[in-house]
Design a protein around this motif. Sequence first.
Motif, PDB file in Angstrom:
ATOM      1  N   ASN A 108      10.313  -2.501 -19.029  1.00  0.00           N
ATOM      2  CA  ASN A 108       9.104  -1.694 -19.247  1.00  0.00           C
ATOM      3  C   ASN A 108       8.821  -1.510 -20.725  1.00  0.00           C
ATOM      4  O   ASN A 108       7.665  -1.535 -21.173  1.00  0.00           O
ATOM      5  CB  ASN A 108       9.276  -0.336 -18.577  1.00  0.00           C
ATOM      6  CG  ASN A 108       9.056  -0.403 -17.073  1.00  0.00           C
ATOM      7  OD1 ASN A 108       8.230  -1.180 -16.607  1.00  0.00           O
ATOM      8  ND2 ASN A 108       9.785   0.410 -16.325  1.00  0.00           N
ATOM      9  N   ALA A 109       9.901  -1.322 -21.503  1.00  0.00           N
ATOM     10  CA  ALA A 109       9.706  -1.153 -22.946  1.00  0.00           C
ATOM     11  C   ALA A 109       9.137  -2.414 -23.573  1.00  0.00           C
ATOM     12  O   ALA A 109       8.267  -2.358 -24.463  1.00  0.00           O
ATOM     13  CB  ALA A 109      11.038  -0.785 -23.600  1.00  0.00           C
ATOM     14  N   ALA A 110       9.578  -3.599 -23.067  1.00  0.00           N
ATOM     15  CA  ALA A 110       9.054  -4.864 -23.608  1.00  0.00           C
ATOM     16  C   ALA A 110       7.595  -5.046 -23.236  1.00  0.00           C
ATOM     17  O   ALA A 110       6.774  -5.485 -24.063  1.00  0.00           O
ATOM     18  CB  ALA A 110       9.896  -6.025 -23.103  1.00  0.00           C
ATOM     19  N   VAL A 111       7.219  -4.728 -21.972  1.00  0.00           N
ATOM     20  CA  VAL A 111       5.821  -4.878 -21.539  1.00  0.00           C
ATOM     21  C   VAL A 111       4.927  -3.923 -22.312  1.00  0.00           C
ATOM     22  O   VAL A 111       3.815  -4.283 -22.745  1.00  0.00           O
ATOM     23  CB  VAL A 111       5.717  -4.650 -20.016  1.00  0.00           C
ATOM     24  CG1 VAL A 111       4.257  -4.609 -19.573  1.00  0.00           C
ATOM     25  CG2 VAL A 111       6.460  -5.743 -19.261  1.00  0.00           C
ATOM     26  N   GLU A 112       5.367  -2.679 -22.525  1.00  0.00           N
ATOM     27  CA  GLU A 112       4.552  -1.711 -23.272  1.00  0.00           C
ATOM     28  C   GLU A 112       4.425  -2.116 -24.745  1.00  0.00           C
ATOM     29  O   GLU A 112       3.388  -1.877 -25.369  1.00  0.00           O
ATOM     30  CB  GLU A 112       5.187  -0.331 -23.166  1.00  0.00           C
ATOM     31  CG  GLU A 112       5.118   0.260 -21.765  1.00  0.00           C
ATOM     32  CD  GLU A 112       5.859   1.582 -21.665  1.00  0.00           C
ATOM     33  OE1 GLU A 112       6.441   2.006 -22.706  1.00  0.00           O
ATOM     34  OE2 GLU A 112       5.859   2.193 -20.573  1.00  0.00           O
ATOM     35  N   ARG A 113       5.445  -2.712 -25.278  1.00  0.00           N
ATOM     36  CA  ARG A 113       5.403  -3.150 -26.675  1.00  0.00           C
ATOM     37  C   ARG A 113       4.379  -4.243 -26.888  1.00  0.00           C
ATOM     38  O   ARG A 113       3.688  -4.279 -27.915  1.00  0.00           O
ATOM     39  CB  ARG A 113       6.783  -3.616 -27.102  1.00  0.00           C
ATOM     40  CG  ARG A 113       6.903  -3.922 -28.602  1.00  0.00           C
ATOM     41  CD  ARG A 113       8.300  -4.396 -28.912  1.00  0.00           C
ATOM     42  NE  ARG A 113       8.466  -4.581 -30.350  1.00  0.00           N
ATOM     43  CZ  ARG A 113       8.860  -3.639 -31.219  1.00  0.00           C
ATOM     44  NH1 ARG A 113       9.128  -2.411 -30.766  1.00  0.00           N
ATOM     45  NH2 ARG A 113       8.976  -3.895 -32.513  1.00  0.00           N
ATOM     46  N   LEU A 114       4.240  -5.127 -25.854  1.00  0.00           N
ATOM     47  CA  LEU A 114       3.290  -6.234 -25.969  1.00  0.00           C
ATOM     48  C   LEU A 114       1.925  -5.882 -25.406  1.00  0.00           C
ATOM     49  O   LEU A 114       0.963  -6.643 -25.617  1.00  0.00           O
ATOM     50  CB  LEU A 114       3.831  -7.471 -25.235  1.00  0.00           C
ATOM     51  CG  LEU A 114       5.142  -8.054 -25.768  1.00  0.00           C
ATOM     52  CD1 LEU A 114       5.605  -9.202 -24.875  1.00  0.00           C
ATOM     53  CD2 LEU A 114       4.965  -8.559 -27.202  1.00  0.00           C
ATOM     54  N   SER A 115       1.833  -4.806 -24.667  1.00  0.00           N
ATOM     55  CA  SER A 115       0.557  -4.417 -24.023  1.00  0.00           C
ATOM     56  C   SER A 115       0.017  -5.547 -23.145  1.00  0.00           C
ATOM     57  O   SER A 115      -1.161  -5.921 -23.217  1.00  0.00           O
ATOM     58  CB  SER A 115      -0.481  -4.015 -25.089  1.00  0.00           C
ATOM     59  OG  SER A 115      -0.011  -2.919 -25.856  1.00  0.00           O
ATOM     60  N   LEU A 116       0.903  -6.107 -22.296  1.00  0.00           N
ATOM     61  CA  LEU A 116       0.508  -7.216 -21.421  1.00  0.00           C
ATOM     62  C   LEU A 116      -0.268  -6.676 -20.219  1.00  0.00           C
ATOM     63  O   LEU A 116       0.056  -5.616 -19.665  1.00  0.00           O
ATOM     64  CB  LEU A 116       1.738  -7.981 -20.940  1.00  0.00           C
ATOM     65  CG  LEU A 116       2.545  -8.696 -22.042  1.00  0.00           C
ATOM     66  CD1 LEU A 116       3.798  -9.328 -21.454  1.00  0.00           C
ATOM     67  CD2 LEU A 116       1.691  -9.739 -22.734  1.00  0.00           C
ATOM     68  N   ILE A 117      -1.310  -7.409 -19.817  1.00  0.00           N
ATOM     69  CA  ILE A 117      -2.139  -7.042 -18.680  1.00  0.00           C
ATOM     70  C   ILE A 117      -1.846  -8.027 -17.539  1.00  0.00           C
ATOM     71  O   ILE A 117      -1.860  -9.246 -17.722  1.00  0.00           O
ATOM     72  CB  ILE A 117      -3.636  -7.081 -19.046  1.00  0.00           C
ATOM     73  CG1 ILE A 117      -3.924  -6.088 -20.173  1.00  0.00           C
ATOM     74  CG2 ILE A 117      -4.492  -6.748 -17.826  1.00  0.00           C
ATOM     75  CD1 ILE A 117      -5.361  -6.142 -20.665  1.00  0.00           C
ATOM     76  N   GLY A 118      -1.593  -7.490 -16.371  1.00  0.00           N
ATOM     77  CA  GLY A 118      -1.333  -8.341 -15.210  1.00  0.00           C
ATOM     78  C   GLY A 118       0.102  -8.811 -15.126  1.00  0.00           C
ATOM     79  O   GLY A 118       0.407  -9.688 -14.298  1.00  0.00           O
ATOM     80  N   VAL A 119       0.981  -8.264 -15.965  1.00  0.00           N
ATOM     81  CA  VAL A 119       2.394  -8.643 -15.934  1.00  0.00           C
ATOM     82  C   VAL A 119       3.197  -7.417 -15.543  1.00  0.00           C
ATOM     83  O   VAL A 119       3.083  -6.357 -16.188  1.00  0.00           O
ATOM     84  CB  VAL A 119       2.864  -9.186 -17.302  1.00  0.00           C
ATOM     85  CG1 VAL A 119       4.350  -9.494 -17.241  1.00  0.00           C
ATOM     86  CG2 VAL A 119       2.067 -10.420 -17.676  1.00  0.00           C
ATOM     87  N   SER A 120       4.005  -7.543 -14.497  1.00  0.00           N
ATOM     88  CA  SER A 120       4.841  -6.439 -14.036  1.00  0.00           C
ATOM     89  C   SER A 120       6.303  -6.725 -14.356  1.00  0.00           C
ATOM     90  O   SER A 120       6.704  -7.873 -14.599  1.00  0.00           O
ATOM     91  CB  SER A 120       4.670  -6.228 -12.526  1.00  0.00           C
ATOM     92  OG  SER A 120       5.142  -7.369 -11.814  1.00  0.00           O
ATOM     93  N   THR A 121       7.066  -5.647 -14.369  1.00  0.00           N
ATOM     94  CA  THR A 121       8.509  -5.816 -14.619  1.00  0.00           C
ATOM     95  C   THR A 121       9.179  -6.625 -13.511  1.00  0.00           C
ATOM     96  O   THR A 121      10.165  -7.320 -13.768  1.00  0.00           O
ATOM     97  CB  THR A 121       9.170  -4.444 -14.729  1.00  0.00           C
ATOM     98  OG1 THR A 121       8.932  -3.688 -13.524  1.00  0.00           O
ATOM     99  CG2 THR A 121       8.595  -3.657 -15.912  1.00  0.00           C
TER     100      THR A 121
END
Length: 583
Positions: A122-135
């Motif tokens: 989750n920290a990696a996804v929030e850092r990149l602000s990816l859309i449509g990508v889930s953990t």
Amino acid sequence: MQQDNQNPHVDNSGAARRSSAEESRKQLRIEDILFVLRKRLLLIIICTAVGLVIGVVLGFVSYLKGEMSKQYRITTSIAVTSQNENGLFTSKSQDPTSTDVHLAEDMVDAVIYVIRSDRTLNAAVERLSLIGVSTRDIYNNLKVNQYNSTQIIELNLYWRSAQEGIAILSAINQVLPDILISTLKIGSVSVINEPNSKYIIGGSLNASVWVYMAILGAFMGMGVAVLELLIHPTLLNTRDVENQLCIELLGEIPERKIYFRKRHSLLYQSDDEAPDPIVTDNYAAIAHILQKRLRGAPHSCLYVTSASQGEGKTTVIAYLAVQLSDLGMKVLLIDLDTRNPRLGGLFLNRVDYSHSLNALYRGDTDAQEAVTHLTGTLDLLPMVLEGKPLPLDDALCGMIQSLKQNYDVVLIDTAPVGQVADTMSLNRVVNAALFIIRFDGTDMGRIRESLMRIDKSGMPIFGCIVNGVKTLGVARRDDYYGYNDRYRSSSSGTRRKGKTKSSLERQWEEWERASRDAAADAAQDGTEQDKAPEQTEPPVQAEAPEQTEPPVQAEAPEQTEPPMQTEPPQQNQGDADTKENQK
């Protein structure tokens, strides 16, 4: 026309017992399943092959589908250290000791768990602000492994975009040190190899699919075979004749396809065509049973029928008649299968109308001309196929009634009682019915229906003969004690190399040679009575038709005349005349 159908040797209580037996369903036995699986082995092999082909096709489709899809593998490697939040090791210095290295190796499993945790992803996804990508997507495509039991960890991410995959692994490497300090209170990571991508083929040839589909096809084939056994059960165990059909089993005829395909002559038979002992012995055993049962019923008349065509009743009745005639009984064979007359073709090359039942019924010939004399004790009244079948009326029954007065037993080949009801018209002249069942042939339901039809007509069932019996994993009985080889060698006059004749065989051959010489001399003189004392026939030869070898043959070659008389008894001479007529 009234005919007494009562026979003291026929069990008339089978109908009641058969009705009670029908209420219990047929049990599924292991030997029946094994027999059906062997019988349907070709079907099982075909289903297995079809399943294998489907598995191969599915594997190639999956391979081609993955090849056309874009997929990348992003790899990176990191090293685990035992540093704290200040960057110091356990020795309070910036240089690690051996203790720090071993501590880092022990921390690898915990670090791998933290890498794959939802907190890190989750920290990696929030850092990149990816859309449509889930953990969950990252977790399913991320592979984390320890390298050779060291403190090094390899990360492999399979992703649809190379740039996006590199960014995800880079973000994991950046957020991981802070998460380790906050969760484990110790530890950090250093990047060894920066994330890089490589294009790969998305599909692969999965051989396990081939195996699974082949096994599935095999089970489908076996399921079809067992389902066929349950829906259309056939006679697979001869014990069911008495246990379920409740009729007496007179004998079994083994399946001998090679022998019957050769179209052996039923009437003997040159030296080059030695009879098959397995076939003849079984028919001889049944003939002995019939002879014993029919002794108290002179001029007996039996009709032979079955539930459907293809049971082999015509062949059975022909062989049975030959064996009964060899036992000294006067036998008449009548072909009354009006829709498929085949009995005459087993004995004659061609059936003439003038020598047929058709001509006798219409008055075109007399009984002496219509009946064909095959041997001294075996006669045949064949039938020719016509457009309109002969009616089984009173005239025909009266003709059979007058004919049977000259014979010990009359055997009538009729149409299958399960398909044609005309056979019941013979009840006025026939004493009992002989039922033929082919092993693994007709459905058991049709067999029961045919037997019930005979019972309701008031005709007693003499017994049953099972034809074409097959065995599963049983040794060949024709090689029993080498009997088959000795039987064939003595009949054809040839022996295998390396085989020595026993003393009993030599004595038997010498006796046969002396008998042939005496018969030749008697033929030249014109009177066999004068030459009879020169025959060296054993004194018990009068009972020869009921046994395969004379019981005292071992002493026959040592004498040139019968030991107790200079002239054979009148009874033995009559038997000798009977044998001469049969030859």
